[in-house]
Structures are given as C-alpha cells and as structure tokens.
Design a protein around this motif. Structure first.
Motif, PDB file in Angstrom:
ATOM      1  N   SER A  76       0.854  -1.194   0.000  1.00 39.78           N
ATOM      2  CA  SER A  76       0.000   0.000   0.000  1.00 39.78           C
ATOM      3  C   SER A  76       0.889   1.243   0.000  1.00 39.78           C
ATOM      4  O   SER A  76       2.079   1.171   0.334  1.00 39.78           O
ATOM      5  N   ASP A  77       0.301   2.358  -0.388  1.00 40.01           N
ATOM      6  CA  ASP A  77       1.040   3.620  -0.395  1.00 40.01           C
ATOM      7  C   ASP A  77       1.625   3.943   0.980  1.00 40.01           C
ATOM      8  O   ASP A  77       2.703   4.520   1.084  1.00 40.01           O
ATOM      9  N   GLU A  78       0.906   3.560   2.051  1.00 38.21           N
ATOM     10  CA  GLU A  78       1.377   3.856   3.407  1.00 38.21           C
ATOM     11  C   GLU A  78       2.672   3.108   3.731  1.00 38.21           C
ATOM     12  O   GLU A  78       3.449   3.547   4.576  1.00 38.21           O
ATOM     13  N   GLN A  79       2.895   1.977   3.080  1.00 41.32           N
ATOM     14  CA  GLN A  79       4.099   1.188   3.339  1.00 41.32           C
ATOM     15  C   GLN A  79       5.307   1.683   2.554  1.00 41.32           C
ATOM     16  O   GLN A  79       6.423   1.284   2.830  1.00 41.32           O
ATOM     17  N   LEU A  80       5.067   2.539   1.580  1.00 40.06           N
ATOM     18  CA  LEU A  80       6.133   2.958   0.674  1.00 40.06           C
ATOM     19  C   LEU A  80       6.654   4.331   1.055  1.00 40.06           C
ATOM     20  O   LEU A  80       5.891   5.273   1.217  1.00 40.06           O
ATOM     21  N   GLU A  81       7.975   4.423   1.218  1.00 37.72           N
ATOM     22  CA  GLU A  81       8.622   5.703   1.513  1.00 37.72           C
ATOM     23  C   GLU A  81       9.563   6.066   0.388  1.00 37.72           C
ATOM     24  O   GLU A  81      10.114   5.193  -0.287  1.00 37.72           O
ATOM     25  N   GLU A  82       9.771   7.361   0.215  1.00 33.42           N
ATOM     26  CA  GLU A  82      10.741   7.836  -0.773  1.00 33.42           C
ATOM     27  C   GLU A  82      12.112   7.295  -0.397  1.00 33.42           C
ATOM     28  O   GLU A  82      12.416   7.144   0.785  1.00 33.42           O
ATOM     29  N   PRO A  83      12.952   7.002  -1.413  1.00 42.35           N
ATOM     30  CA  PRO A  83      14.308   6.582  -1.057  1.00 42.35           C
ATOM     31  C   PRO A  83      15.032   7.738  -0.368  1.00 42.35           C
ATOM     32  O   PRO A  83      14.808   8.901  -0.709  1.00 42.35           O
ATOM     33  N   PRO A  84      15.881   7.446   0.605  1.00 42.31           N
ATOM     34  CA  PRO A  84      16.606   8.514   1.295  1.00 42.31           C
ATOM     35  C   PRO A  84      17.456   9.318   0.307  1.00 42.31           C
ATOM     36  O   PRO A  84      17.957   8.772  -0.676  1.00 42.31           O
ATOM     37  N   ALA A  85      17.628  10.584   0.580  1.00 40.81           N
ATOM     38  CA  ALA A  85      18.435  11.454  -0.286  1.00 40.81           C
ATOM     39  C   ALA A  85      19.868  10.943  -0.383  1.00 40.81           C
ATOM     40  O   ALA A  85      20.544  11.154  -1.387  1.00 40.81           O
ATOM     41  N   GLU A  86      20.318  10.241   0.658  1.00 38.46           N
ATOM     42  CA  GLU A  86      21.684   9.716   0.662  1.00 38.46           C
ATOM     43  C   GLU A  86      21.897   8.650  -0.412  1.00 38.46           C
ATOM     44  O   GLU A  86      23.005   8.317  -0.758  1.00 38.46           O
ATOM     45  N   ILE A  95       7.845  -3.740   5.385  1.00 38.95           N
ATOM     46  CA  ILE A  95       7.018  -4.935   5.484  1.00 38.95           C
ATOM     47  C   ILE A  95       7.366  -5.596   6.807  1.00 38.95           C
ATOM     48  O   ILE A  95       8.430  -6.202   6.941  1.00 38.95           O
ATOM     49  N   GLY A  96       6.487  -5.413   7.769  1.00 33.94           N
ATOM     50  CA  GLY A  96       6.779  -5.911   9.114  1.00 33.94           C
ATOM     51  C   GLY A  96       8.018  -5.219   9.645  1.00 33.94           C
ATOM     52  O   GLY A  96       8.111  -3.993   9.647  1.00 33.94           O
ATOM     53  N   GLU A  97       9.002  -5.999  10.065  1.00 33.26           N
ATOM     54  CA  GLU A  97      10.252  -5.452  10.588  1.00 33.26           C
ATOM     55  C   GLU A  97      11.303  -5.252   9.498  1.00 33.26           C
ATOM     56  O   GLU A  97      12.362  -4.699   9.753  1.00 33.26           O
ATOM     57  N   SER A  98      11.031  -5.741   8.298  1.00 30.13           N
ATOM     58  CA  SER A  98      12.039  -5.653   7.241  1.00 30.13           C
ATOM     59  C   SER A  98      11.704  -4.555   6.232  1.00 30.13           C
ATOM     60  O   SER A  98      10.608  -4.003   6.231  1.00 30.13           O
ATOM     61  N   MET A  99      12.679  -4.289   5.402  1.00 33.40           N
ATOM     62  CA  MET A  99      12.496  -3.276   4.360  1.00 33.40           C
ATOM     63  C   MET A  99      12.872  -3.890   3.019  1.00 33.40           C
ATOM     64  O   MET A  99      13.727  -4.774   2.943  1.00 33.40           O
ATOM     65  N   MET A 100      12.210  -3.404   1.975  1.00 32.89           N
ATOM     66  CA  MET A 100      12.428  -3.924   0.634  1.00 32.89           C
ATOM     67  C   MET A 100      12.583  -2.746  -0.324  1.00 32.89           C
ATOM     68  O   MET A 100      11.842  -1.773  -0.250  1.00 32.89           O
ATOM     69  N   ILE A 101      13.553  -2.859  -1.219  1.00 31.66           N
ATOM     70  CA  ILE A 101      13.792  -1.832  -2.222  1.00 31.66           C
ATOM     71  C   ILE A 101      12.884  -2.121  -3.419  1.00 31.66           C
ATOM     72  O   ILE A 101      12.965  -3.199  -4.016  1.00 31.66           O
ATOM     73  N   ILE A 102      12.012  -1.178  -3.737  1.00 30.38           N
ATOM     74  CA  ILE A 102      11.105  -1.343  -4.873  1.00 30.38           C
ATOM     75  C   ILE A 102      11.736  -0.667  -6.082  1.00 30.38           C
ATOM     76  O   ILE A 102      12.040   0.533  -6.051  1.00 30.38           O
ATOM     77  N   LEU A 103      11.947  -1.463  -7.141  1.00 30.68           N
ATOM     78  CA  LEU A 103      12.615  -0.973  -8.343  1.00 30.68           C
ATOM     79  C   LEU A 103      11.620  -0.555  -9.419  1.00 30.68           C
ATOM     80  O   LEU A 103      10.568  -1.188  -9.577  1.00 30.68           O
TER      81      LEU A 103
END
Length: 154
Positions: A100-110, A125-133
């Motif tokens: 969902s949109d709420e789960q997706l964050e902009e990639p960090p500026a770094e 996603i839960g405790e983990s993070m996934m890079i969406i390409l």
C-alpha cells in the motif's frame, strides 16, 4: 492505493518489482555468452523461441557474483522493456506481495547518484524493508539499445 509486487533476493537484500511489468519467471537455462558485451550481460537465452538478453542484476548493482554452483539455482525474471523482452537474473524469487502507499517511503536522499533513478521507494514490510525498483529505468536508454544490437547480431 495498492499494487502487487514480486519480491526477489540479491545477496542479503530484498527487492520488489511491479507484477504488471513481469512476463514470466523462469529457471536459469542454458546461456550463450556474447563476446564483447557489457560486464553485466550474462548472455542470451532461448525464451519461447525468441533469443533474449539476460542481465545479471548482481553485476549491474556492483555486487559480488554468486559462486558457479549457486548461480545455477538463479531465476530469470522476464520483463517487457520497450517492445523487447529482457531477462534479469536474480538469486531467488520469493513471493507476490500487496504493497500500500502507506508502506512505501521515498528513497533517502543519501541514496544519491545513478541508482536512485530506478528506486521507486523503500517498502516497510513488518520489521524488514524492501527496495522497490522501477524496472523500466534499471537500464539506461543507451544500455537498452546495446542489448537490442546484441540480440540482433546473434
């Protein structure tokens, strides 16, 4: 808004791609190496009677290659890129997830530089993070043209 992604693994990192971009997921079959191709091009393979290039995403993302015995278990995610099928070799494909949109964050500026252009965001996603390409942007226009020329000359 929600969308479905296919999750896959490269090393210790988990990535996701919009399922609507994917044609098929296949086992890594016999590849034919192409002389003088880019380092990240693993070779070409026969996909349903069509020769398609296979891009090693580990190399494209400047990661270490898998040992040969593990590489044989790799999967190929076949996508349509500008009216041409291209295979992306990954360590393993995990599952289909709804994000969902709420789960997706902009990639960090770094996460600057070239790579940031093809990262749509970071999904929690839960405790983990996934890079969406954004799979359409993983290869530059020039790289897509080069892959097209490779296949035409086979």
């Amino acid at each position: 808004m929600e969308f479905k992604i296919v999750s896959f693994v490269l090393g210790d990192e988990e990535f996701g791609v919009d399922i609507m971009k994917i044609d098929s997921i296949v086992e890594l079959g016999k590849l034919t190496k192409i002389p003088e191709s880019a380092d990240y091009v693993e070779g070409v393979m026969n996909f349903r009677g069509t020769v398609i290039p296979v891009v090693n995403l580990r190399r494209k993302f400047y990661m270490d290659d898998l040992p040969e015995d593990q590489k044989k278990r790799s999967k190929v995610i076949v996508v349509n890129l500008e009216n041409r099928k291209v295979g992306f070799m990954v360590d393993d494909v995990r599952e289909v997830l709804t994000i969902s949109d709420e789960q997706l964050e902009e990639p960090p500026a770094e996460v600057g530089g070239v790579g940031r252009s093809y990262v749509l965001g970071i999904a929690k996603i839960g405790e983990s993070m996934m890079i969406i390409l954004d799979i359409d942007k993983v290869l530059s226009a020039e790289e897509k043209l080069e892959l097209g020329r490779l296949v035409e000359n086979v």
